[in-house]
Design an enzyme around this catalytic site. Structure first.
Site, short mmCIF file in Angstrom:
data_model
loop_
_atom_site.label_atom_id
_atom_site.label_comp_id
_atom_site.label_asym_id
_atom_site.label_seq_id
_atom_site.Cartn_x
_atom_site.Cartn_y
_atom_site.Cartn_z
CG ASN A 43 -0.20 -0.10 2.51
OD1 ASN A 43 0.57 0.77 2.84
ND2 ASN A 43 -0.39 -1.21 3.24
CE LYS A 71 -10.97 -0.05 11.98
NZ LYS A 71 -10.40 0.68 10.87
CE LYS A 126 8.74 -12.00 -14.11
NZ LYS A 126 9.58 -11.35 -15.08
N PRO A 139 -2.69 -11.87 10.11
CG PRO A 139 -0.65 -12.18 11.20
CD PRO A 139 -1.32 -12.37 9.87
CE LYS A 141 -8.11 -3.19 14.60
NZ LYS A 141 -7.08 -3.57 13.62
CG PHE A 152 -2.23 5.61 14.42
CD1 PHE A 152 -1.54 5.32 15.58
CD2 PHE A 152 -2.14 6.89 13.89
CE1 PHE A 152 -0.76 6.27 16.20
CE2 PHE A 152 -1.37 7.85 14.50
CZ PHE A 152 -0.67 7.54 15.65
CG ASP A 209 -6.76 -5.32 6.08
OD1 ASP A 209 -6.17 -5.22 7.18
OD2 ASP A 209 -7.48 -4.43 5.61
#
Ligand code: C5P
Length: 430
Positions: free
Chosen positions: A219, A347, A299, A315, A351, A333, A289
């Site tokens: 990302n 969250k 490849k 995880p 969490k 965060f 995720d």
């Protein structure tokens, strides 16, 4: 530091880094400071007083009880002469002696006798630096009001690699100049002890999830927020371990960085640090995720028009650490594009976190890759306050404010409040 500095007493103690202090005297003089050198007995095993006399232009002071030396410039006179006392390298032994207030040698006596600021530049083997005894001493000397320049990370004379090296003379001169120019206010001094004695682990940057030997899923996280937080925590006196995915940033001064690629590596390192016992765990990493169910050993060749890759869930690092028997204080965060408050509170609960900082990533002026951020911070119900709003500011400023909020939640509220009353007034809002 209110007053201008022109006269520096440099204390040199026994450590292999003492040889760098000869160059430090030169650099300080080049920068326009007058320097007098005080050596401990241990220092003389590494460098001769003559070397320091040659570079400083003055005899070295090393004896508390020598009548001739006392007649020339006695320890009280020297203590008054100094605008700043710098001890570089400061050995583990010297730190402990200063913390105990020992006055059986010239340097210890001078430190007690001066009204000027004291800057300690510790240098020692990385294992010694990381030891509980040294970390406790480091917290202690900062509580006494001594300023600390954290050791650099890198290879050491003993062959080890880690945090403990004495920073290069140029960096020490810059630190002093910066400190002088910024005006080291009482506030800054208070900030520098907010997290002292604590070990903070911070995850940062993206993860990379391999698909085959040359490709990966990832990302756009740049790690800027996590790195700014690592710097702010170190500045607040914490020992900081940064567990970082691949980013193009340099590790902040005094911060130990562990490099990882995948979410599973991130989890393994996070659990290892938690197992060792850290006090605060901050998850800023943008963890992928999902990962490829299987990493192709070779490849993947171009063939069909479509290619299907099965993904499996990664995880949840922060949620796993929060279930560990040695659970640290947990800070998460959240980046949301809608219903920011609802999702962030969700969250926080799901969490099992103590604190969560969230931003609205649908705004293009803040968040991912940007130099600025704006955040809402929520706390678990057991704290007496609900929400802190951090207005748009640079990630460095936001990081400092988050450290204040963290210190508050850790029960160091008096210090935090004194530093930023405005921040805490807003904490009562729903
Ligand atoms: O669930 P979400 O990704 O929005 O949660 C964000 C928070 O959880 C961040 O603190 C992030 O670092 C952490 N996280 C994690 N492991 C994951 C996903 C998120 O530690 N697999």
């Amino acid at each position: 530091m209110g007053q201008a500095i022109s006269r520096i007493v440099l204390g040199v103690t026994g450590g292999i880094a003492a040889y760098k202090s000869v160059a430090l005297v030169r650099r300080l003089r080049d920068a326009g400071f007058e320097v007098r050198v005080v050596m401990t007995e241990g220092a003389k095993a590494f460098v001769t007083p003559l070397s320091f006399q040659a570079v400083s232009g003055f005899p070295v002071s090393d004896d508390l009880l020598d009548p001739a030396a006392e007649a020339a410039m006695g320890h009280i006179q020297l203590a008054r002469w100094a605008d700043l006392v710098v001890i570089a390298p400061a050995s583990a032994n010297t730190l402990a002696r200063l913390y105990a207030g020992m006055a059986d040698d010239l340097l210890g006596t001078l430190v007690l006798a001066t009204a000027s600021p004291i800057l300690l530049v510790p240098a020692m083997n990385q294992q010694m630096w990381a030891s509980k005894a040294v970390q406790r001493t480091v917290a202690g000397v900062q509580e006494l009001g001594y300023q600390l320049m954290p050791p650099a990370v890198g290879s050491q004379a003993c062959g080890d690699t880690g945090a403990g090296r004495m920073p290069e003379p140029e960096a020490i001169v810059q630190f002093i100049q910066h400190w002088q120019h910024q005006g080291h206010t009482a506030m800054e001094a208070a900030y520098s002890t907010l997290l002292s004695g604590l070990h903070v682990a911070i995850t940062a940057g993206p993860t990379r999830e391999a698909i085959d030997p040359v490709r990966y899923l990832s990302n756009h996280s740049t790690g800027k927020m996590g790195y700014a937080l690592a710097a702010a925590c170190a500045r607040a006196g914490a020992r900081v371990t940064l567990i970082s995915g691949p980013v193009s940033l340099q590790a902040p001064q005094g911060v130990e960085r562990l490099s990882i690629h995948s979410a599973r590596e991130l989890l393994a390192e996070s659990l290892r640090i938690t197992e060792q016992g850290c006090d605060v765990f901050i998850g800023t990493a943008a963890v992928a995720d999902y990962r490829a169910a299987e990493i192709a050993p070779q490849k993947i060749k171009k063939s069909n028009d479509t290619l299907t890759i099965s993904l499996v869930k990664n995880p949840d690092v922060i949620a796993t650490v929060a279930q560990h028997p040695k659970r640290p204080f947990m800070v998460g965060f959240a980046a949301e594009t809608e219903r920011v408050e609802d999702y962030a509170r969700g969250k926080l609960a799901s969490k099992a976190l103590d604190m969560i900082a969230c931003n609205d990533v649908s705004r293009t002026d803040i968040g991912f890759g940007s130099d600025d951020n704006a955040m809402l911070v929520f706390f678990s119900d057991r704290f007496g306050y609900e929400k802190v709003t951090l207005a748009k500011a640079s990630k460095q400023v936001i990081a400092r404010q988050l450290v204040l909020a963290l210190a508050h939640a850790l029960g160091r509220g008096d210090a935090a409040e004194a530093l930023h009353p405005e921040l805490m007034v807003r904490s009562g809002e729903k």
